[in-house]
Write an enzyme that holds these catalytic residues in place. Sequence first.
Site, PDB file in Angstrom:
ATOM      1  N   LYS A 189       0.841  -1.193   0.000  1.00  0.00           N
ATOM      2  CA  LYS A 189       0.000   0.000   0.000  1.00  0.00           C
ATOM      3  C   LYS A 189       0.879   1.247   0.000  1.00  0.00           C
ATOM      4  O   LYS A 189       1.848   1.346   0.761  1.00  0.00           O
ATOM      5  CB  LYS A 189      -0.907   0.017   1.236  1.00  0.00           C
ATOM      6  CG  LYS A 189      -1.996  -1.044   1.213  1.00  0.00           C
ATOM      7  CD  LYS A 189      -3.032  -0.754   0.142  1.00  0.00           C
ATOM      8  CE  LYS A 189      -4.189  -1.746   0.199  1.00  0.00           C
ATOM      9  NZ  LYS A 189      -5.249  -1.429  -0.781  1.00  0.00           N
ATOM     10  N   ASP A 234      -0.218  -0.381  -4.564  1.00  0.00           N
ATOM     11  CA  ASP A 234      -1.624   0.004  -4.636  1.00  0.00           C
ATOM     12  C   ASP A 234      -1.797   1.368  -3.985  1.00  0.00           C
ATOM     13  O   ASP A 234      -1.593   1.519  -2.781  1.00  0.00           O
ATOM     14  CB  ASP A 234      -2.489  -1.038  -3.923  1.00  0.00           C
ATOM     15  CG  ASP A 234      -3.976  -0.722  -4.000  1.00  0.00           C
ATOM     16  OD1 ASP A 234      -4.348   0.232  -4.717  1.00  0.00           O
ATOM     17  OD2 ASP A 234      -4.762  -1.429  -3.342  1.00  0.00           O
ATOM     18  N   GLU A 259      -1.405  -0.404  -9.005  1.00  0.00           N
ATOM     19  CA  GLU A 259      -2.863  -0.494  -8.942  1.00  0.00           C
ATOM     20  C   GLU A 259      -3.473   0.865  -8.618  1.00  0.00           C
ATOM     21  O   GLU A 259      -3.125   1.500  -7.635  1.00  0.00           O
ATOM     22  CB  GLU A 259      -3.238  -1.512  -7.863  1.00  0.00           C
ATOM     23  CG  GLU A 259      -4.720  -1.788  -7.728  1.00  0.00           C
ATOM     24  CD  GLU A 259      -4.990  -2.916  -6.746  1.00  0.00           C
ATOM     25  OE1 GLU A 259      -6.064  -2.873  -6.100  1.00  0.00           O
ATOM     26  OE2 GLU A 259      -4.144  -3.830  -6.615  1.00  0.00           O
ATOM     27  N   ASP A 299      -8.607  -0.762 -10.439  1.00  0.00           N
ATOM     28  CA  ASP A 299      -9.420  -1.390  -9.394  1.00  0.00           C
ATOM     29  C   ASP A 299     -10.690  -0.582  -9.190  1.00  0.00           C
ATOM     30  O   ASP A 299     -11.764  -0.951  -9.677  1.00  0.00           O
ATOM     31  CB  ASP A 299      -8.613  -1.479  -8.096  1.00  0.00           C
ATOM     32  CG  ASP A 299      -9.445  -2.036  -6.931  1.00  0.00           C
ATOM     33  OD1 ASP A 299     -10.565  -2.530  -7.156  1.00  0.00           O
ATOM     34  OD2 ASP A 299      -8.970  -1.970  -5.789  1.00  0.00           O
ATOM     35  N   LYS A 350     -12.938  -7.834  -7.873  1.00  0.00           N
ATOM     36  CA  LYS A 350     -13.337  -8.262  -6.536  1.00  0.00           C
ATOM     37  C   LYS A 350     -14.786  -8.733  -6.596  1.00  0.00           C
ATOM     38  O   LYS A 350     -15.661  -8.021  -7.103  1.00  0.00           O
ATOM     39  CB  LYS A 350     -13.176  -7.113  -5.536  1.00  0.00           C
ATOM     40  CG  LYS A 350     -11.737  -6.625  -5.431  1.00  0.00           C
ATOM     41  CD  LYS A 350     -11.581  -5.457  -4.464  1.00  0.00           C
ATOM     42  CE  LYS A 350     -10.121  -5.037  -4.366  1.00  0.00           C
ATOM     43  NZ  LYS A 350      -9.920  -3.875  -3.466  1.00  0.00           N
TER      44      LYS A 350
END
Length: 330
Positions: free
Chosen positions: A110, A140, A166, A194, A218
């Site tokens: 992250k 991400d 991402e 995403d 997801k």
Amino acid sequence: MPAALPSLDELLATAHVVSLPMRVKFRGIMERETLLLRGPLGWGEFCPFPEYADAEASGWLAAAIEAGWNGFPSPVRSLIPVNATVPAVSADRVPEVLARFGRVDAVKVKVAEQGQTLDDDAARVAAVRSALPDAAIRVDANGGWDVAEAVEALTRLAAVGLEYAEQPVPTIEGLAEVRRQLRAAGTPVLIAADESVRKESDPLKVARAGAADLLVVKVAPLGGVRRALDIVAQAGLPAVVSSALDTSVGIRAGLALAAALPELPYACGLGTVSLFESDITVDPLVADDGAIRLREVAADAGLLEQYAAAAERRDWWLARLGRVHALLAP
């Protein structure tokens, strides 16, 4: 949407609301609340984050109902490679976080956390590379940068070798521009979408715009395994299956998607149960030697009781369930 929507009374009769402690802060929280449902074919999980509006949460309920009442498509593989996930912790905590995942071949880190700097991100990514010299590293940003910041950050972070980035910026137009600038500069970082898939009214818009090299999919936000499979097929881009900080019940749905995709070129972001202090099953879906084997999972009555949410939070979730169910009703 399932072929036959269970009644609200049927859902309420099986509902359990739990609050699970996290090992490290993730998305700014140390407790993850979720509502679990038991259908005739298994358990489903309804866990849209509290700030999500009811309309956005409706996909999450459709996915939970698919899991418990419709079941999953037939798998084409039974062993799913997964990545480790490193939250926006300080660099010195990276080895501690990675240790919980065991051996892995890919790590998602992250970055762009509010209140942190690019130096913090670079130190965290460098700590991962130091700990795992041969692992694939993806970052991400959750749309946390603007275009200029993203290009600067990814140019710098590319020095350690990145598999992909991402959602570096929030918009589809921004993704396309970051991708264009990186390519023009010869910076070898692929762009993954995403939020630009799961939060858009048209999840195929990013693919049509040529704004990404791959999609992060997801199950819950997209409304279930079957709808996610359809989106990937129509997009014509490689896909990475990821989770939304689910319990093992939600991870089971993610595994079902990963198991049913015709191709699975990237390790999946389905190892997040390792970020919880406890799960709702005595046999959690966690990685062993970098992969999770496809199997069924059942919530444990004792753990559901131990981690039951406070009465006012249970009431909040049940009221939300009622409102979202009404949106799915024909």
